[in-house]
Every structure is written in C-alpha cells, then in structure tokens.
Design a protein around this motif. Structure first.
Motif, PDB file in Angstrom:
ATOM      1  N   MET A   1      -5.664  -4.202  12.820  1.00  0.00           N
ATOM      2  CA  MET A   1      -5.224  -4.567  11.474  1.00  0.00           C
ATOM      3  C   MET A   1      -3.834  -5.205  11.499  1.00  0.00           C
ATOM      4  SD  MET A   1      -6.424  -1.262   9.226  1.00  0.00           S
ATOM      5  CE  MET A   1      -5.907  -1.861   7.617  1.00  0.00           C
TER       6      MET A   1
ATOM      7  N   SER B   1      -1.552   3.164  -2.369  1.00  0.00           N
ATOM      8  CA  SER B   1      -2.870   2.532  -2.529  1.00  0.00           C
ATOM      9  C   SER B   1      -3.495   2.234  -1.168  1.00  0.00           C
ATOM     10  CB  SER B   1      -2.724   1.208  -3.288  1.00  0.00           C
ATOM     11  OG  SER B   1      -2.249   1.435  -4.589  1.00  0.00           O
ATOM     12  N   GLY B   2      -4.811   2.298  -1.129  1.00  0.00           N
ATOM     13  CA  GLY B   2      -5.538   2.000   0.094  1.00  0.00           C
ATOM     14  C   GLY B   2      -5.519   0.511   0.411  1.00  0.00           C
ATOM     15  N   VAL B   3      -5.392   0.209   1.711  1.00  0.00           N
ATOM     16  CA  VAL B   3      -5.308  -1.181   2.165  1.00  0.00           C
ATOM     17  C   VAL B   3      -6.465  -1.489   3.109  1.00  0.00           C
ATOM     18  CG1 VAL B   3      -3.924  -2.845   3.480  1.00  0.00           C
ATOM     19  CG2 VAL B   3      -2.793  -1.141   2.032  1.00  0.00           C
ATOM     20  N   ILE B   4      -7.121  -2.606   2.865  1.00  0.00           N
ATOM     21  CA  ILE B   4      -8.157  -3.085   3.778  1.00  0.00           C
ATOM     22  C   ILE B   4      -7.759  -4.489   4.212  1.00  0.00           C
ATOM     23  CG2 ILE B   4     -10.565  -3.881   3.896  1.00  0.00           C
ATOM     24  CD1 ILE B   4     -11.230  -1.476   2.040  1.00  0.00           C
TER      25      ILE B   4
ATOM     26  N   TRP C   1      -7.166   6.832   2.240  1.00  0.00           N
ATOM     27  CA  TRP C   1      -7.144   6.008   1.027  1.00  0.00           C
ATOM     28  C   TRP C   1      -8.227   4.935   1.064  1.00  0.00           C
ATOM     29  CZ3 TRP C   1      -1.095   5.095   0.603  1.00  0.00           C
ATOM     30  CH2 TRP C   1      -0.486   6.334   0.323  1.00  0.00           C
ATOM     31  N   THR C   2      -8.822   4.790   2.252  1.00  0.00           N
ATOM     32  CA  THR C   2      -9.938   3.854   2.390  1.00  0.00           C
ATOM     33  C   THR C   2     -11.066   4.581   3.106  1.00  0.00           C
ATOM     34  OG1 THR C   2      -9.039   3.078   4.491  1.00  0.00           O
ATOM     35  CG2 THR C   2      -8.485   1.784   2.538  1.00  0.00           C
TER      36      THR C   2
ATOM     37  N   VAL D   1     -11.997   1.386  -1.253  1.00  0.00           N
ATOM     38  CA  VAL D   1     -10.671   1.968  -1.435  1.00  0.00           C
ATOM     39  C   VAL D   1     -10.821   3.089  -2.452  1.00  0.00           C
ATOM     40  CG1 VAL D   1      -8.356   1.548  -2.374  1.00  0.00           C
ATOM     41  CG2 VAL D   1      -9.431  -0.148  -0.870  1.00  0.00           C
ATOM     42  N   ASN D   2     -10.343   4.293  -2.103  1.00  0.00           N
ATOM     43  CA  ASN D   2     -10.516   5.390  -3.046  1.00  0.00           C
ATOM     44  C   ASN D   2      -9.197   5.992  -3.501  1.00  0.00           C
ATOM     45  OD1 ASN D   2      -9.983   6.635  -0.614  1.00  0.00           O
ATOM     46  ND2 ASN D   2     -12.142   6.966  -0.211  1.00  0.00           N
ATOM     47  N   GLN D   3      -8.119   5.244  -3.338  1.00  0.00           N
ATOM     48  CA  GLN D   3      -6.829   5.750  -3.796  1.00  0.00           C
ATOM     49  C   GLN D   3      -6.025   4.580  -4.336  1.00  0.00           C
ATOM     50  OE1 GLN D   3      -5.034   8.840  -3.526  1.00  0.00           O
ATOM     51  NE2 GLN D   3      -3.183   7.835  -4.296  1.00  0.00           N
TER      52      GLN D   3
ATOM     53  N   GLY E   1       0.821  -1.211   0.000  1.00  0.00           N
ATOM     54  CA  GLY E   1       0.000   0.000   0.000  1.00  0.00           C
ATOM     55  C   GLY E   1       0.854   1.260   0.000  1.00  0.00           C
TER      56      GLY E   1
END
Lengths: 318, 263
Positions: B129, A109-112, B225-226, A142-144, A104
């Motif tokens: 997390m 980038s967005g991480v879930i 980002w989320t 995720v928006n990035q 990420g």
C-alpha cells in the motif's frame, strides 16, 4: 444526496484524466465535489464541471504545494469535517496514497488503496483490488469513519455528465507541523511528449535485453502513441529513470496493451504489469517466464523484431 | 544519532502467496517468509549513517513469532538492537492499526520520545500500500520525507532527493523526521559471517501490546477500519500464441496488434 469528495490531480489547473475517472466513479456513490488544491482552479473548473462536479472546493495558499502531502491532508480533513461525505476518492499514486493514509488517521477513517473498482454497497462502498502481483482479486469495505479510497488510473471509462461546478474557496490554516518537509528544488523532467506511464493505454517496456539501447523500444512506443517503461534491471543499470520503472518497487500499470521487450518476467516485474488487458513479449530466450503471461509472444531479437514492427505499425496507421 | 528502522516480515513473493479461508487475512504461516526486500535498503541506510558518526540503530518489527527472523536479519547486517512486538491480538490488523503499534513501539524504543530519525522502506512487498510511513509520521507528529533515493543527514536536519513522475525533487526537513526509502538509495550489504555470529549476542526485546500501552481492542481483525469481504484467485491467463522470429517476427507482431484493433 450526500457529497463525495474527489481530490483533483492537476498541474497548474490542467486536470489529469485520472480525475475524470474519479468523478465518473463518484457519481455512482453520491454527489461529486472536486477538491482543487493549488493554482489554476479557474481552468480546472471547466473540466471538473464537465465530468460531474457539482461543487469545486478550492484552496490556493502557496504553502499547500510547497510541502510534501501533509498540508493537502489537512485541507481534506477540514472538508471531511465540514461536509460529512460518503467517501473521499484520491488518485492512487505515491503522493495520493500518502494523503489518504494521513487523512485516515486524522479522521479515524478506514483507508483502501489501489482500488480498481468502487461501487455503492453494504453500509457504504465496496472496493475491488488486485493483489499479490495480480494473482488474487479481493473485495473490501470500510467500516469506520468515512471511506477513503485511492483509485488506480485506467480503472473506469470516463463519462461526461455536465454539472454546476460551483466554486467555493476553503478557509483552512495549514498548521506549522504540516510545514515541515519542504520541497526546496523541483527540476521538471524533460518533456518526452509521451503519455504518463500509469495513465497510458499502451505501455512499451524495455529490460536487460536492450543492453542499454532503448532506441528501438522508444521508437516502437512512439509509433503506437505509448508510454515507455523499464524493468528494474534496466533501471538499476542506469539505462532509464526510476520513475519509469514498472514492477514491485516501481509503478504498477494496467494498460490495454503491455509490450515487454527484453524482459524475462521475474515476479518483481510481473507485480507491476500482470493486470494489463493484453500482454505481448519479445525475448530471445524462449524459456523466459514472461511467455507464460502473454497473449502474443515473439521469440527473437528485439533489435530486429521491434524496428520491423515499428515500420509495419507506421504503414498500417498511414 | 538515535535511529529506529521499522521493518516487516512478509511472505516470500516467489512463493504461492494466499489468504486464510477463515477470516480473509494474508496467510503468514503456510508460506516461507523473510525481511521485506525494500526494508533492507532502510536498514542499510541507517547503518551507513550510524557508521559515519556516532549512532545507534534499533530495528522494530510487528508480527507473529516468525517475524523475529526479519529482526535477526537486520541485526546480522549490523543493527545494534532489536524489538519484536508480538501479541495474539495483533492478527488481522490493518494499516491504521499497524501504524498505531509501530508509532508506540518507535517511541518506547527511543526511551519514550521521538528518535532523531525513523527509517522505513517505501512499502512492503506483500500489502504494497505504501501508506504506513505516512500514517506513522502523522501519529508521531514527525515531518514525513518519503521515497528518498538519496539521503544526507547532518546535525540540524536532512535533505533527500527523490525521482517523481514529473520532476526530480529535493526535500529538506528538520530533525527528528521520518524518512522512507526506495531501492535506488543504496546497495544493501549481505550479512558477513562475523555479522551473523555477532547478531546472536545482540539484545532483542519482545513487547506485547500491554507493554506499549495499546488497548487490544484498538487493533486486530475485529477493530480493523477496513475489511476484506472476499478473495478470489484470478483465473490463469490462457496460453497465448508464441511465434519464433524467422525474419517476419516484427510483421507478425504488427498483424496481431492490428487484429486486436490496437492500430
């Protein structure tokens, strides 16, 4: 159709069931491409193709697995750059989540993590997680950058969907910075023949009430083909390894059936098992909070109840 | 040895944790908070290393006003100084933004470069997390040595043991490095009366994002980002069937499993 990268969880090419689950999910989002890091890609390719991998990217340089997570994150980052995938799916275990985290940052980038479901939605993917010890369900997006999602085992039923599984070696040079935390010794655990804790359909756990004797717990687990877990009290007492600990500071499990024997059910433990589909408890103390969660509970001594249940299960199974 | 420990102030897991209706973020005001339990093990490990030789332990936290309590607890345990990064713009930050703030704070706390050792708990007890240690290591360019259940540090490097799923591993790394610890690594001390009194005189600095050179636009809810799009309380489990063992408890258990088609 855009690619979806799936990081393969395997031991020398023997693919774990959680990878088949990720491939099943990946098919909803785009075209699955498996990423196999380490030895055994030829063996793994057969399974990966069976569950829908159109491509199998391989990286087998020895340094990939000699160091903790950083090299794997670099390999994935190179593939994200090359393929611009709609998502990267990674097993939500401790190493997987760390790889996701580093990836990420590398790719903005967005991480879930800890997703129990992933669907195509909105401008990319929508995930579902269970949080606060299972008391809430949240949905997230995720928006990035590229959606990087770590998915928990047992989240979907696997479906075979044969695909080409075309093998393509990845050309990446692992940086010196990633070769820093070296695994100098690895002592494999004694094989128990039991399923892996987070992947098992049934988990039988023991706690303080075992008094250190896990015999009845293990025998009951074996009659059901279950994995064995332990509460923090049992692990802190040195009765069972930490890798089997279920709870906030151990593993989070979500099996079809969870049996808690001699476990009171403190929040620490509940955080690790509350999302199990069916919960059963055996405890001498009728006031134990675990009974608030159960579908079926026996107030009684696990040293008499479990052996009797073990016999009955064996008989029923013939 | 210069050690920085990153800690988090979290809503008490014993309380009814929830979300803010307005923006789907964790409710940090309506619930009593405390130092995240696993972070106590990181503080303890830092103190042990510092006490075994020359060393200074700095505790860093990021969070709202009340997060200072987490720093205070660590100072009472014996840490030398504290840093509290507090800024309204931080509210709603996700793991990636939090790791950015922490990484900058760690560097500043160590005089603009990486300290010899960064210690963290393996995960918080609220978000759980477990990605922030890896993210901070990535940002600082430090070796990432995680889930330590034993840690040995000497002048040149460090060694940990960790209890993995398939194997028990030994990991070696040079210093500086970032290590995350599990609750197996030690037994955290309780603050003594002397420790509590001494903590009152220990230096605590409060930094804003500007002090760290972090642009407010890089953090917070809008820059996350989320995004949590919705939250729902799980319906309570229906009261199950409870039987008292009268010599047939095991048989009844097997009957239940059979009726539920587990056999």
């Amino acid at each position: 159709m855009a690619e979806v990268l799936v990081l393969v969880d395997h031991v020398d090419g023997k693919v774990r069931k959680s990878t088949a689950e990720l491939l099943t999910i990946a098919r909803r989002l785009g075209e699955p491409s498996a990423v196999h890091i380490g030895p055994g890609a030829e063996t793994a390719q057969v399974t990966l193709a069976k569950y829908g991998a159109e491509k199998v990217y391989t990286f087998d340089a020895p340094e990939a697995l000699e160091y903790l997570v950083a090299p794997q994150a670099e390999v994935l980052a190179a593939l994200v750059e090359k393929t611009s995938p709609v998502a990267v799916l990674i097993p939500s275990n401790s190493a997987g989540k760390e790889i996701a985290g580093r990836l990420g940052i590398k790719t903005n980038s967005g991480v879930i993590t800890d997703a129990v479901d992933v669907t195509a939605g909105g401008e990319g993917v929508e995930t579902t997680q269970s949080v606060f010890a299972g008391s809430y369900t949240v949905k997230a997006t995720v928006n990035q950058g590229t959606a990087i999602v770590a998915v928990k085992p047992n989240s979907v039923a696997i479906e075979a969907a044969p695909a080409a599984g075309t093998v393509e070696a990845v050309d990446v040079t692992v940086s010196d910075a990633a070769k820093a935390a070296k695994i100098v010794e690895s002592k494999p655990k004694e094989a128990t023949g039991r399923p892996e804790l987070t992947e098992a359909a049934i988990v039988v756990s023991g706690g303080r009430g075992t008094g250190g004797d896990f015999g009845p717990v293990e025998e009951f687990a074996d009659s059901l083909g279950a994995a064995v877990g332990a509460s923090r009290a049992a692990v802190d007492a040195g009765w069972y390894p930490h890798s089997n600990q279920v709870g906030q500071t151990g593993k989070q499990v979500s099996p079809q059936l969870y049996v808690a024997a001699g476990i009171s059910g403190a929040i620490q433990h509940r955080a690790g098992m509350q999302t199990s589909k069916t919960i059963v408890a055996v405890n001498k103390d009728e006031e134990a909070p675990i009974f608030e969660l159960v579908d079926f509970g026996v107030v009684g001594d696990l040293f008499t109840v479990l052996p009797q249940a073990t016999e009955a299960v064996k008989k029923a199974k013939g | 040895m210069n050690i920085v420990v990153c800690v988090k102030y979290v809503p008490d897991a014993q309380a009814d944790r929830t979300f803010n209706e307005a923006d789907n973020t964790t409710d940090r005001d309506g619930v009593e908070g405390l130092l995240s339990e696993i972070d106590e093990y990181a503080v303890e490990e830092a103190l042990k290393i510092a006490e075994s030789g020359e060393g200074e332990v700095t505790v860093v936290t990021v969070g709202p006003e009340q997060a200072l309590d987490a720093v205070k607890k660590a100072l009472q345990m014996g840490a030398d100084k504290g840093v509290h990064v507090s800024d309204e713009a931080i509210h709603g930050s996700d793991a990636a933004a939090t790791s950015l703030i922490l990484a900058e704070a760690v560097k500043k706390a160590a005089g603009g470069e990486n300290p010899d050792l960064v210690l963290m708990g393996m995960s918080s007890t609220d978000g759980v997390m477990g990605v922030v240690p890896a993210m901070v290591a990535e940002r600082l360019g430090l070796p990432q040595v995680t889930y330590a259940s034993e840690l040995t540090v000497d002048g040149q490097g460090l060694k940990i043991r960790r209890d993995g799923d398939a194997a028990s591993e030994t990991i070696e790394s040079s210093l500086p490095a970032l290590v995350s610890v599990t609750d197996q690594i030690n037994e955290p001390r309780y603050p003594s009366f002397k420790g509590i009194m001494a903590a009152k005189k220990k230096p605590v600095e409060t930094w804003t994002l500007a002090d760290l050179g972090v642009d407010a636009g890089q953090v917070g809810l809008d820059a996350a980002w989320t995004t949590v799009t919705s939250f729902a309380k799980r319906p309570p489990r229906e009261q199950g069937q409870i039987v008292t063992d009268e010599g047939d408890g095991g048989a009844k258990l097997a009957e239940f499993l059979s009726a539920q088609k587990f056999l």
